[in-house]
Every structure is written in structure tokens, then in C-alpha cells.
Design a protein around this motif. Structure first.
Motif, PDB file in Angstrom:
ATOM      1  N   ARG A 235      -7.923 -40.736  17.424  1.00  0.00           N
ATOM      2  CA  ARG A 235      -6.989 -40.736  18.560  1.00  0.00           C
ATOM      3  C   ARG A 235      -5.902 -39.665  18.434  1.00  0.00           C
ATOM      4  O   ARG A 235      -5.386 -39.186  19.450  1.00  0.00           O
ATOM      5  CB  ARG A 235      -6.354 -42.120  18.722  1.00  0.00           C
ATOM      6  CG  ARG A 235      -5.565 -42.564  17.509  1.00  0.00           C
ATOM      7  CD  ARG A 235      -5.154 -44.037  17.592  1.00  0.00           C
ATOM      8  NE  ARG A 235      -4.341 -44.293  18.766  1.00  0.00           N
ATOM      9  CZ  ARG A 235      -3.916 -45.515  19.120  1.00  0.00           C
ATOM     10  NH1 ARG A 235      -4.228 -46.557  18.366  1.00  0.00           N
ATOM     11  NH2 ARG A 235      -3.167 -45.685  20.182  1.00  0.00           N
TER      12      ARG A 235
ATOM     13  N   GLU B 222     -13.177 -49.604  18.597  1.00  0.00           N
ATOM     14  CA  GLU B 222     -11.774 -49.571  18.191  1.00  0.00           C
ATOM     15  C   GLU B 222     -11.594 -48.823  16.867  1.00  0.00           C
ATOM     16  O   GLU B 222     -10.647 -48.041  16.702  1.00  0.00           O
ATOM     17  CB  GLU B 222     -11.248 -51.000  18.066  1.00  0.00           C
ATOM     18  CG  GLU B 222      -9.749 -51.109  17.943  1.00  0.00           C
ATOM     19  CD  GLU B 222      -9.283 -52.553  18.017  1.00  0.00           C
ATOM     20  OE1 GLU B 222      -9.599 -53.323  17.086  1.00  0.00           O
ATOM     21  OE2 GLU B 222      -8.627 -52.912  19.014  1.00  0.00           O
TER      22      GLU B 222
ATOM     23  N   GLU C 228     -12.306 -41.724  30.150  1.00  0.00           N
ATOM     24  CA  GLU C 228     -12.683 -43.132  30.271  1.00  0.00           C
ATOM     25  C   GLU C 228     -12.073 -43.689  31.553  1.00  0.00           C
ATOM     26  O   GLU C 228     -10.855 -43.617  31.737  1.00  0.00           O
ATOM     27  CB  GLU C 228     -12.183 -43.911  29.048  1.00  0.00           C
ATOM     28  CG  GLU C 228     -12.218 -45.420  29.180  1.00  0.00           C
ATOM     29  CD  GLU C 228     -13.609 -45.960  29.450  1.00  0.00           C
ATOM     30  OE1 GLU C 228     -13.787 -46.605  30.507  1.00  0.00           O
ATOM     31  OE2 GLU C 228     -14.523 -45.723  28.627  1.00  0.00           O
TER      32      GLU C 228
ATOM     33  N   PHE D 232      -7.497 -41.841  29.891  1.00  0.00           N
ATOM     34  CA  PHE D 232      -7.839 -43.165  30.409  1.00  0.00           C
ATOM     35  C   PHE D 232      -7.526 -43.224  31.904  1.00  0.00           C
ATOM     36  O   PHE D 232      -6.680 -42.492  32.414  1.00  0.00           O
ATOM     37  CB  PHE D 232      -7.063 -44.239  29.654  1.00  0.00           C
ATOM     38  CG  PHE D 232      -7.535 -44.446  28.236  1.00  0.00           C
ATOM     39  CD1 PHE D 232      -8.721 -45.118  27.977  1.00  0.00           C
ATOM     40  CD2 PHE D 232      -6.790 -43.965  27.162  1.00  0.00           C
ATOM     41  CE1 PHE D 232      -9.168 -45.303  26.683  1.00  0.00           C
ATOM     42  CE2 PHE D 232      -7.220 -44.158  25.861  1.00  0.00           C
ATOM     43  CZ  PHE D 232      -8.419 -44.833  25.616  1.00  0.00           C
ATOM     44  N   GLY D 233      -8.204 -44.111  32.595  1.00  0.00           N
ATOM     45  CA  GLY D 233      -7.956 -44.309  34.011  1.00  0.00           C
ATOM     46  C   GLY D 233      -8.348 -43.117  34.865  1.00  0.00           C
ATOM     47  O   GLY D 233      -7.744 -42.864  35.908  1.00  0.00           O
TER      48      GLY D 233
ATOM     49  N   TYR E 175     -12.101 -45.096  17.628  1.00  0.00           N
ATOM     50  CA  TYR E 175     -10.962 -44.598  18.413  1.00  0.00           C
ATOM     51  C   TYR E 175      -9.737 -44.372  17.534  1.00  0.00           C
ATOM     52  O   TYR E 175      -9.086 -43.316  17.605  1.00  0.00           O
ATOM     53  CB  TYR E 175     -10.651 -45.579  19.538  1.00  0.00           C
ATOM     54  CG  TYR E 175      -9.384 -45.270  20.312  1.00  0.00           C
ATOM     55  CD1 TYR E 175      -9.288 -44.118  21.090  1.00  0.00           C
ATOM     56  CD2 TYR E 175      -8.295 -46.134  20.268  1.00  0.00           C
ATOM     57  CE1 TYR E 175      -8.131 -43.831  21.810  1.00  0.00           C
ATOM     58  CE2 TYR E 175      -7.139 -45.862  20.969  1.00  0.00           C
ATOM     59  CZ  TYR E 175      -7.061 -44.706  21.740  1.00  0.00           C
ATOM     60  OH  TYR E 175      -5.910 -44.433  22.432  1.00  0.00           O
TER      61      TYR E 175
ATOM     62  N   PRO F 261      -8.467 -48.306  32.257  1.00  0.00           N
ATOM     63  CA  PRO F 261      -7.073 -47.912  32.016  1.00  0.00           C
ATOM     64  C   PRO F 261      -6.680 -47.898  30.545  1.00  0.00           C
ATOM     65  O   PRO F 261      -5.648 -47.335  30.184  1.00  0.00           O
ATOM     66  CB  PRO F 261      -6.272 -48.967  32.784  1.00  0.00           C
ATOM     67  CG  PRO F 261      -7.177 -50.149  32.879  1.00  0.00           C
ATOM     68  CD  PRO F 261      -8.568 -49.588  32.977  1.00  0.00           C
ATOM     69  N   ALA F 262      -7.471 -48.530  29.679  1.00  0.00           N
ATOM     70  CA  ALA F 262      -7.194 -48.565  28.242  1.00  0.00           C
ATOM     71  C   ALA F 262      -8.511 -48.788  27.521  1.00  0.00           C
ATOM     72  O   ALA F 262      -9.554 -48.984  28.157  1.00  0.00           O
ATOM     73  CB  ALA F 262      -6.199 -49.677  27.916  1.00  0.00           C
ATOM     74  N   LEU F 263      -8.449 -48.767  26.202  1.00  0.00           N
ATOM     75  CA  LEU F 263      -9.656 -49.014  25.417  1.00  0.00           C
ATOM     76  C   LEU F 263     -10.250 -50.357  25.818  1.00  0.00           C
ATOM     77  O   LEU F 263      -9.556 -51.366  25.856  1.00  0.00           O
ATOM     78  CB  LEU F 263      -9.311 -49.014  23.922  1.00  0.00           C
ATOM     79  CG  LEU F 263     -10.489 -48.942  22.960  1.00  0.00           C
ATOM     80  CD1 LEU F 263     -11.202 -47.601  23.060  1.00  0.00           C
ATOM     81  CD2 LEU F 263     -10.016 -49.193  21.539  1.00  0.00           C
ATOM     82  N   ARG F 264     -11.534 -50.359  26.125  1.00  0.00           N
ATOM     83  CA  ARG F 264     -12.172 -51.573  26.639  1.00  0.00           C
ATOM     84  C   ARG F 264     -12.264 -52.654  25.564  1.00  0.00           C
ATOM     85  O   ARG F 264     -12.638 -52.387  24.435  1.00  0.00           O
ATOM     86  CB  ARG F 264     -13.571 -51.263  27.166  1.00  0.00           C
ATOM     87  CG  ARG F 264     -13.582 -50.391  28.413  1.00  0.00           C
ATOM     88  CD  ARG F 264     -15.008 -50.051  28.794  1.00  0.00           C
ATOM     89  NE  ARG F 264     -15.050 -49.087  29.879  1.00  0.00           N
ATOM     90  CZ  ARG F 264     -15.544 -49.346  31.092  1.00  0.00           C
ATOM     91  NH1 ARG F 264     -16.042 -50.524  31.355  1.00  0.00           N
ATOM     92  NH2 ARG F 264     -15.552 -48.413  32.010  1.00  0.00           N
ATOM     93  N   LYS F 265     -11.936 -53.880  25.967  1.00  0.00           N
ATOM     94  CA  LYS F 265     -12.168 -55.064  25.141  1.00  0.00           C
ATOM     95  C   LYS F 265     -12.879 -56.065  26.038  1.00  0.00           C
ATOM     96  O   LYS F 265     -12.279 -56.985  26.584  1.00  0.00           O
ATOM     97  CB  LYS F 265     -10.857 -55.638  24.609  1.00  0.00           C
ATOM     98  CG  LYS F 265     -10.104 -54.711  23.668  1.00  0.00           C
ATOM     99  CD  LYS F 265     -10.763 -54.613  22.308  1.00  0.00           C
ATOM    100  CE  LYS F 265     -10.548 -55.851  21.481  1.00  0.00           C
ATOM    101  NZ  LYS F 265     -11.084 -55.720  20.098  1.00  0.00           N
TER     102      LYS F 265
END
Length: 247
Positions: free
Chosen positions: A88, A81, A3, A95-96, A84, A6-10
């Protein structure tokens, strides 16, 4: 799972519909109860065609029941979410980062991480897929289907509880809805054009100008929703496009 964020998208976005196959998969994953607890709770579809003052109300639950005997509507962020959190600890997430090359033998290089070799590479990165571009190059043709979709995060007080309401006119529709657990509402816009608009898919300011021009004057409420584009925390805009490949 790679992905580039940098983190799970919100990032806001539109609600998605899960029908029987997706609900059965979610049930087998053990996350169906969580998904159902995050349902939007929309029960009524209310439509108006300006300049008429008359509203038409549709039973949204019955409408969806005609499509499937199992259904839940959930915000995209809530769905991702839940999935994930379910996997996880069993799958590696990078990420990133993003893929920079793929060979026929499954050798993959990354922008930041170490190279790897995989038996199977699945590109699930959307309309502007980097994986598709790396794999198929110029073999992919984008065919514009004549329409655009935009989603804007707006203040929660603008949407009635349990209702998706909106305005219809030739070649354009604007809707708004929320859910109990959200701290905002989502204004959704769809419109058609004769020719593709001239903008870059990463030019947010240009997209917002196109959107405001397309919906100016539809209804005072819609004009107010559009004013929120200057300060919205989440904005989505893209063409409704079909990808065509020779093989």
C-alpha cells in the motif's frame, strides 16, 4: 490499482488454496508468516450422502499433501488484506473508481479520476470484467460449463472446529466450514443444471431463490443453512463459466 469499491473489500467469500508457487511469492513479499497465521486450520473432510446416516471422514491434510509439498488454505479477504498491506505504501490505489476507456496507446480514462497513460494495463476484474469488455468487446464468448457456485455467510456455531463437512447428492453438494479467527462460518453450494438459469448476475434476491430451489430437501441441516440467505451479511453466486476468445 483501480478498485470500484470504496475501500478494501471485506465481502466474505470462499477460502482459497495457495500451493508452492504462490507460497514462494508470498515468502519473497515478506507476508508468508502472516498468511500462515490466518490459515483456516481445516484438517478433516466429512461427507454424508442422504438418506444414509453414515459419514465418511477424509484426512484433508494428507489429501492436499498429495497435490503439493507446500500449501495453506486462507480466506480470500485475509489474503487480499495481507497483500494490500504489503504494497500500500509503494503503489497507488484508486478506490471508488473504474476505467471507462482504453486506447491501444495505453491512454486510460476513469469514471472519476483524471486520465492517465500507462505502458501496461492488466484487467484482473473477474468473470464480468469491464476491462475485458472495453478492450475486446463482442469478441468474448461465455460458455456455460453446466454448474453454479454459491457462498453464504452463516453463524459460526453451525460448523465444527477444524472440519469441512457436507452433504452429497447427484448434481449437487453443500459444505460448511469455519476458522478460529472468523466470527462466522461459510456454507458453500455447488450444483449442476441442464440449461443456464435465468437471472442477472447483480440480482441477489433472484439468485437466492434459485439456490433455495436447487437444494430444497437435501438435508435438514442444509435447509437451515439456506434460511440464513434472508439475513446473511455476505452472499456470492455465479455460474461456472469459461471465457472463449478468438485471439
Amino acid at each position: 490499482v483501480v478498485e470500484r469499491a470504496p475501500a478494501l473489500r471485506k465481502t466474505g467469500g470462499h477460502a482459497v488454496d495457495l500451493f508452492r508457487p504462490a507460497m514462494e511469492i508470498s515468502e519473497r513479499m515478506g507476508v508468508l508468516d502472516r498468511i500462515e497465521s490466518r490459515a483456516t486450520g481445516t484438517t478433516t473432510l466429512a461427507l454424508n450422502r442422504p438418506p444414509s446416516t453414515r459419514w465418511t471422514n477424509v484426512d484433508y491434510v494428507k489429501l492436499l499433501a498429495a497435490m503439493s509439498d507446500r500449501h495453506v488454505e486462507i480466506m480470500r479477504d485475509d489474503l487480499s488484506e495481507a497483500y494490500y498491506d504489503a504494497v500500500r505504501d509503494d503503489a497507488e490505489f484508486r478506490f471508488g473508481d473504474q476505467i471507462t476507456s482504453i486506447t491501444d496507446a495505453g491512454e486510460v480514462t476513469f469514471e472519476h479520476g483524471a486520465p492517465e497513460r500507462y505502458d501496461l494495463v492488466i484487467g484482473a476484474d473477474g468473470l464480468h470484467s469491464g476491462v475485458r469488455r472495453l478492450t475486446f468487446g463482442d469478441q468474448v464468448r461465455e460458455r456455460f460449463l453446466g454448474g453454479y457456485l454459491a457462498v453464504v455467510s452463516v453463524p459460526k456455531v453451525l460448523a465444527p472446529k477444524g472440519e469441512m463437512s457436507g452433504y452429497l447428492a447427484p448434481r449437487r453438494i453443500a459444505m460448511i466450514y469455519t476458522a478460529d479467527h472468523l466470527d462466522d462460518s461459510r456454507a458453500v453450494f455447488m450444483f449442476r443444471t441442464q440449461q443456464p438459469l435465468d437471472y442477472h448476475y447483480r440480482d441477489v434476491a433472484g439468485q437466492q431463490r434459485q439456490l433455495r430451489a436447487a437444494f430444497a430437501g437435501l438435508a435438514p441441516e442444509v435447509d437451515y443453512w439456506l434460511q440464513e440467505t434472508d439475513r446473511t451479511p455476505a452472499f456470492y453466486f455465479d455460474a461456472i463459466t469459461q471465457l472463449e476468445m478468438s485471439t
